[in-house]
Design a protein around this motif. Structure first.
Motif, short mmCIF file in Angstrom:
data_model
loop_
_atom_site.label_atom_id
_atom_site.label_comp_id
_atom_site.label_asym_id
_atom_site.label_seq_id
_atom_site.Cartn_x
_atom_site.Cartn_y
_atom_site.Cartn_z
N ARG A 16 -3.93 -27.23 43.71
CA ARG A 16 -4.95 -26.24 44.02
C ARG A 16 -5.62 -26.47 45.38
N PRO A 17 -6.05 -27.69 45.72
CA PRO A 17 -6.65 -27.89 47.05
C PRO A 17 -5.69 -27.54 48.19
N PHE A 18 -4.41 -27.83 48.01
CA PHE A 18 -3.43 -27.50 49.04
C PHE A 18 -3.41 -26.00 49.30
N HIS A 19 -3.35 -25.21 48.25
CA HIS A 19 -3.29 -23.76 48.42
C HIS A 19 -4.57 -23.23 49.07
N GLU A 20 -5.71 -23.79 48.69
CA GLU A 20 -6.97 -23.32 49.28
C GLU A 20 -7.07 -23.74 50.74
N LEU A 21 -6.50 -24.89 51.08
CA LEU A 21 -6.48 -25.32 52.48
C LEU A 21 -5.61 -24.39 53.32
N VAL A 22 -4.39 -24.15 52.86
CA VAL A 22 -3.45 -23.34 53.63
C VAL A 22 -3.93 -21.90 53.75
N ALA A 23 -4.65 -21.42 52.75
CA ALA A 23 -5.16 -20.04 52.80
C ALA A 23 -6.14 -19.84 53.96
N ARG A 24 -6.72 -20.93 54.48
CA ARG A 24 -7.69 -20.82 55.58
C ARG A 24 -7.02 -20.99 56.94
N ILE A 25 -5.70 -21.02 56.98
CA ILE A 25 -4.98 -21.12 58.25
C ILE A 25 -4.45 -19.72 58.61
N PRO A 26 -5.04 -19.05 59.60
CA PRO A 26 -4.65 -17.67 59.88
C PRO A 26 -3.48 -17.53 60.85
N ALA A 27 -2.68 -18.57 61.03
CA ALA A 27 -1.53 -18.47 61.93
C ALA A 27 -0.59 -17.36 61.46
N GLU A 28 -0.07 -16.60 62.40
CA GLU A 28 0.78 -15.45 62.05
C GLU A 28 2.26 -15.77 62.15
N ARG A 29 2.73 -16.22 63.31
CA ARG A 29 4.14 -16.51 63.48
C ARG A 29 4.32 -17.88 64.16
N PRO A 30 3.97 -18.93 63.46
CA PRO A 30 4.13 -20.27 64.06
C PRO A 30 5.60 -20.61 64.26
N ARG A 31 5.86 -21.37 65.31
CA ARG A 31 7.24 -21.79 65.59
C ARG A 31 7.68 -22.93 64.68
N ARG A 32 6.82 -23.92 64.52
CA ARG A 32 7.13 -25.07 63.69
C ARG A 32 5.92 -25.37 62.81
N VAL A 33 6.18 -25.60 61.52
CA VAL A 33 5.13 -25.94 60.56
C VAL A 33 5.49 -27.31 59.98
N VAL A 34 4.56 -28.24 60.01
CA VAL A 34 4.83 -29.61 59.58
C VAL A 34 3.97 -29.95 58.37
N ASP A 35 4.61 -30.53 57.36
CA ASP A 35 3.92 -31.08 56.20
C ASP A 35 3.97 -32.60 56.32
N ALA A 36 2.86 -33.18 56.77
CA ALA A 36 2.78 -34.63 57.01
C ALA A 36 2.31 -35.33 55.75
N GLY A 37 3.25 -35.98 55.07
CA GLY A 37 2.96 -36.57 53.76
C GLY A 37 3.29 -35.57 52.68
N CYS A 38 4.55 -35.13 52.66
CA CYS A 38 4.95 -33.99 51.84
C CYS A 38 5.05 -34.30 50.35
N GLY A 39 5.03 -35.60 49.98
CA GLY A 39 5.16 -35.91 48.56
C GLY A 39 6.48 -35.40 48.00
N PRO A 40 6.48 -34.93 46.75
CA PRO A 40 7.73 -34.49 46.12
C PRO A 40 8.19 -33.11 46.57
N GLY A 41 7.49 -32.49 47.52
CA GLY A 41 7.97 -31.25 48.11
C GLY A 41 7.67 -29.98 47.35
N ASN A 42 7.03 -30.09 46.20
CA ASN A 42 6.74 -28.89 45.41
C ASN A 42 5.79 -27.94 46.13
N LEU A 43 4.96 -28.48 47.02
CA LEU A 43 4.04 -27.63 47.78
C LEU A 43 4.62 -27.24 49.14
N THR A 44 5.48 -28.07 49.68
CA THR A 44 6.10 -27.76 50.97
C THR A 44 6.88 -26.46 50.91
N VAL A 45 7.50 -26.18 49.78
CA VAL A 45 8.31 -24.95 49.68
C VAL A 45 7.45 -23.71 49.87
#
Length: 254
Positions: A16-45
């Motif tokens: 839940r905190p991950f989704h609320e964090l990402v919802a506050r990022i208004p980037a439209e067409r980023p070239r590269r998106v990095v997940d630093a400390g991705c864990g098991p990847g269920n949120l990276t997808v």
């Protein structure tokens, strides 16, 4: 070692905190998106779904977590956030529940802010509950006469492991960023016996588990379970309320 299965026991609540964090990022067409400390990847997808045209980069210091992320179809790599450097086209950098493990991560945030391209987004959230009973009681038990010798080499994080929202706001504003910082306390509904113990077993208790033999570990867990049951009483319906504070920051580079 990290246990991805244990970490995902409360996957919805941890996500839940991950989704609320990402919802506050208004980037439209980023070239590269990095997940630093991705864990098991269920949120990276979800980052790939949010920005389908971006190149998604993911890494974690745990080989076990990286293996689990790759099973999700993510091209994750093993790397340490302390040594990692963003590529010049990194327009979004997300760090979710990772930096609390890094002593001196304020310097790391300052470095990232200086290396990211102009107009990039740096977003992170960390647990802010190190002075909660769950952690205070763990540290107190580990320091007790029975356990302090066996756990002498184990470093357990205290309340100074992370800063307050205004600390991060000052740090990144001084780096020239536009900053949005806040905190939220989730009153989490955990189910089952020893629910708080099970929650912290997947994260905060990892260093203790690594230091103890199996029999000692079970004894330590049993003693801690009694302390936690008193601090977090189970309701008649079998659930337990677990307040959990989180600190969030979203910053845009100048």
């Amino acid at each position: 070692m990290w246990d991805p299965a244990a970490y995902l026991t409360y996957g919805d609540l941890r996500g839940r905190p991950f989704h609320e964090l990402v919802a506050r990022i208004p980037a439209e067409r980023p070239r590269r998106v990095v997940d630093a400390g991705c864990g098991p990847g269920n949120l990276t997808v979800t980052l790939a779904r949010r920005w389908p045209s971006a190149r998604v980069e993911a890494f974690d210091s745990s080989p076990e977590m990286v293996e689990a992320a790759r099973a999700q179809g993510i091209a994750a790599t093993v790397a340490d956030v302390v040594d990692w450097t963003p590529e010049p086209d990194t327009d979004v950098l997300v760090s979710n529940a990772t930096l609390q493990w890094i002593t001196g991560h304020a310097d790391l945030l300052r470095r990232w802010a200086g290396l990211l391209p102009s107009g990039a987004w740096l977003a992170m959230q960390v647990p802010g509950n190190f002075d909660a009973p769950s952690h205070v009681l763990t540290r107190r038990l580990a320091a007790s006469e029975r356990w302090r010798t066996r756990l002498a080499d184990v470093s357990l994080r205290g309340a100074d492991a992370v800063g307050a929202p205004e600390d991060y706001a000052d740090l990144l504003a001084d780096a020239g960023c536009t900053v949005d910082a806040w905190e939220t306390t989730y009153v989490q509904r955990l189910e089952g016996d020893d629910a708080v113990l099970e929650w912290i077993s997947g994260t905060a208790l990892r260093p203790i588990r690594a230091a103890l033999a199996d029999a000692d570990w079970e004894t330590f867990r049993g003693e801690l379970a009694e302390l936690l049951a008193e601090a977090y009483p189970q309701r008649a319906d079998g659930t337990t309320w677990f307040p959990f504070r989180r600190v969030f920051v979203v910053a845009r580079t100048p």
